[in-house]
Design a protein around this motif. Structure first.
Motif, PDB file in Angstrom:
ATOM      1  N   PRO A 100       0.765  -1.167   0.085  1.00 10.95           N
ATOM      2  CA  PRO A 100      -0.084  -0.067   0.193  1.00 10.95           C
ATOM      3  C   PRO A 100       0.959   1.533  -0.034  1.00 10.95           C
ATOM      4  CG  PRO A 100      -0.897  -1.461   1.612  1.00 10.95           C
ATOM      5  CD  PRO A 100       0.451  -2.103   1.099  1.00 10.95           C
ATOM      6  N   GLU A 101       0.118   2.280  -0.771  1.00 10.43           N
ATOM      7  CA  GLU A 101       0.857   3.698  -0.781  1.00 10.43           C
ATOM      8  C   GLU A 101       1.122   4.204   1.052  1.00 10.43           C
ATOM      9  OE1 GLU A 101       2.435   6.458  -2.648  1.00 10.43           O
ATOM     10  OE2 GLU A 101       1.486   5.006  -3.528  1.00 10.43           O
ATOM     11  N   GLY A 102       2.264   4.615   1.185  1.00  6.47           N
ATOM     12  CA  GLY A 102       2.704   5.087   2.426  1.00  6.47           C
ATOM     13  C   GLY A 102       3.401   4.055   3.258  1.00  6.47           C
ATOM     14  N   GLU A 103       3.471   2.671   2.812  1.00 11.92           N
ATOM     15  CA  GLU A 103       4.189   1.892   3.545  1.00 11.92           C
ATOM     16  C   GLU A 103       5.600   1.660   3.021  1.00 11.92           C
ATOM     17  OE1 GLU A 103       3.130   0.203   6.319  1.00 11.92           O
ATOM     18  OE2 GLU A 103       1.625   1.885   5.904  1.00 11.92           O
ATOM     19  N   TYR A 104       6.424   0.903   3.542  1.00  9.16           N
ATOM     20  CA  TYR A 104       7.996   0.814   3.142  1.00  9.16           C
ATOM     21  C   TYR A 104       7.882  -0.071   1.729  1.00  9.16           C
ATOM     22  CZ  TYR A 104      12.748  -0.776   2.751  1.00  9.16           C
ATOM     23  OH  TYR A 104      14.036  -1.109   2.353  1.00  9.16           O
ATOM     24  N   GLY A 105       8.353   0.570   0.671  1.00 12.54           N
ATOM     25  CA  GLY A 105       8.862  -0.098  -0.738  1.00 12.54           C
ATOM     26  C   GLY A 105       7.173  -0.293  -1.083  1.00 12.54           C
TER      27      GLY A 105
END
Length: 335
Positions: A100-105
């Motif tokens: 998901p957007e905002g998560e690492y990678g």
């Protein structure tokens, strides 16, 4: 973290960067990892902020990992950067999904290749392995150049001995100006002439550069290069098109394919080049594959007139691509 580290919790860094309630990635509990078969490798295509490929080798119960921006090299004449990243859990070898957007990678992760490998050498500064995959096979060495930066080198001969390198630069082929449609219209394919800025796109390793109608380095619409590179992924290609305004937005309209997957297509007939281009399904927010219509001169000319376009192009179905030439095999006709 050194490549040969054998601390009890090899996945502490991995877990520290991920929240299991927010990412579909496997996040096992703490403690010593459980050993697997010991010989798994996986290469994952990671559509993150910058497209790259992640090479992972099973070692001591974890997947030792490197991010390879341009992918694993297929030719020993070219070494690629490989950035050592945190160890991953063995379950990651089967992971595909959208981080998901905002998560690492953040971004889409897919399995590009997987298989088994043999170890010839493993130290904190050099790793030699033999990969046995469906897309990548052969002897490779990873060697450390400083910090997390490594290089990956193919030790075997080229995977495809007949592969040709991506051209450094080409000039586009041009059409002759004609007033009348060709008599043998069934021998031609017809396209819209958009009246835009001609650009050739050279795509390799997920990156794109452009040259203009004179063969000089040029820039494309903002964000086009990286997005087009992600769309083609690991497939090297040279594309011919023009940048024009479509429905109020600057768009790269693709009309020809000059090189694909290590093969020059300059001598391939126009019909076949267009079929290969259509097969790539390159249609995105900032680029489109321009349509072509074998034998349909009247309908294309009428549609161009209705859209206010400057003209149409008639291209012989059997014509090769002649870089830098103004050829009678291609004709530009006013509407």
């Amino acid at each position: 973290m050194a490549v040969d580290e054998t601390a009890a919790d090899r996945l502490a860094e991995y877990r520290g960067k991920r929240a299991p309630e927010r990412t579909p990635e496997p996040v096992p509990p703490g403690g010593a990892p459980q050993p697997g078969g010991g010989d798994t490798f996986v290469i994952q295509e990671h559509h993150a902020r910058s497209l790259h490929w992640d090479l992972r080798l099973e070692r001591d119960g974890v997947l030792v990992s490197w991010a390879v921006p341009k992918g694993v090299p297929a030719d020993p004449r070219t070494d690629h950067l490989a950035v050592h990243t945190e160890d991953h859990p063995l379950e990651y070898a089967a992971f595909e999904g959208e981080i998901p957007e905002g998560e690492y990678g953040a971004g889409r992760m897919t399995i590009w290749d997987r298989g088994t490998y043999e170890t010839e050498k493993w130290s904190g500064s050099e790793v030699k392995v033999v990969l046995h995959g469906s897309r990548v096979s052969g002897r490779y060495v990873l060697f450390r150049t400083g910090g997390r930066n490594w290089m990956i080198h193919r030790m075997d001969p080229p995977a495809d001995p007949d592969a040709e390198p991506l051209p450094e630069r080409l000039r586009p082929m041009f059409a002759e100006e004609r007033a009348r449609l060709p008599r043998d219209r069934e021998a031609y394919g017809f396209e819209f002439a958009w009246g835009g800025r001609r650009l050739l796109a050279y795509v390799e390793g997920g990156r794109t550069r452009f040259t203009d109608g004179a063969g000089r380095d040029a820039g494309g619409p903002a964000g086009l290069g990286s997005r087009l590179g992600r769309a083609l992924g690991s497939r090297p290609a040279v594309l011919d098109g023009e940048v024009a305004e479509v429905e109020g937005r600057e768009t790269y309209l693709l009309a020809d394919l000059l090189y694909l997957d290590g093969r020059s297509l300059l001598d391939v007939p126009y019909r076949r080049r267009r079929e290969l281009l259509d097969g790539l399904e390159l249609n995105g927010a900032r680029w489109q594959t321009s349509p072509w219509y074998p034998g349909e001169a009247g309908a294309v000319r009428e549609a161009a007139r209705e859209q206010g376009l400057p003209g149409i192009l008639a291209k012989r179905l059997d014509s090769p691509y002649e870089p830098g030439e103004r050829s009678g095999a291609w004709r530009h006709l006013p509407v």
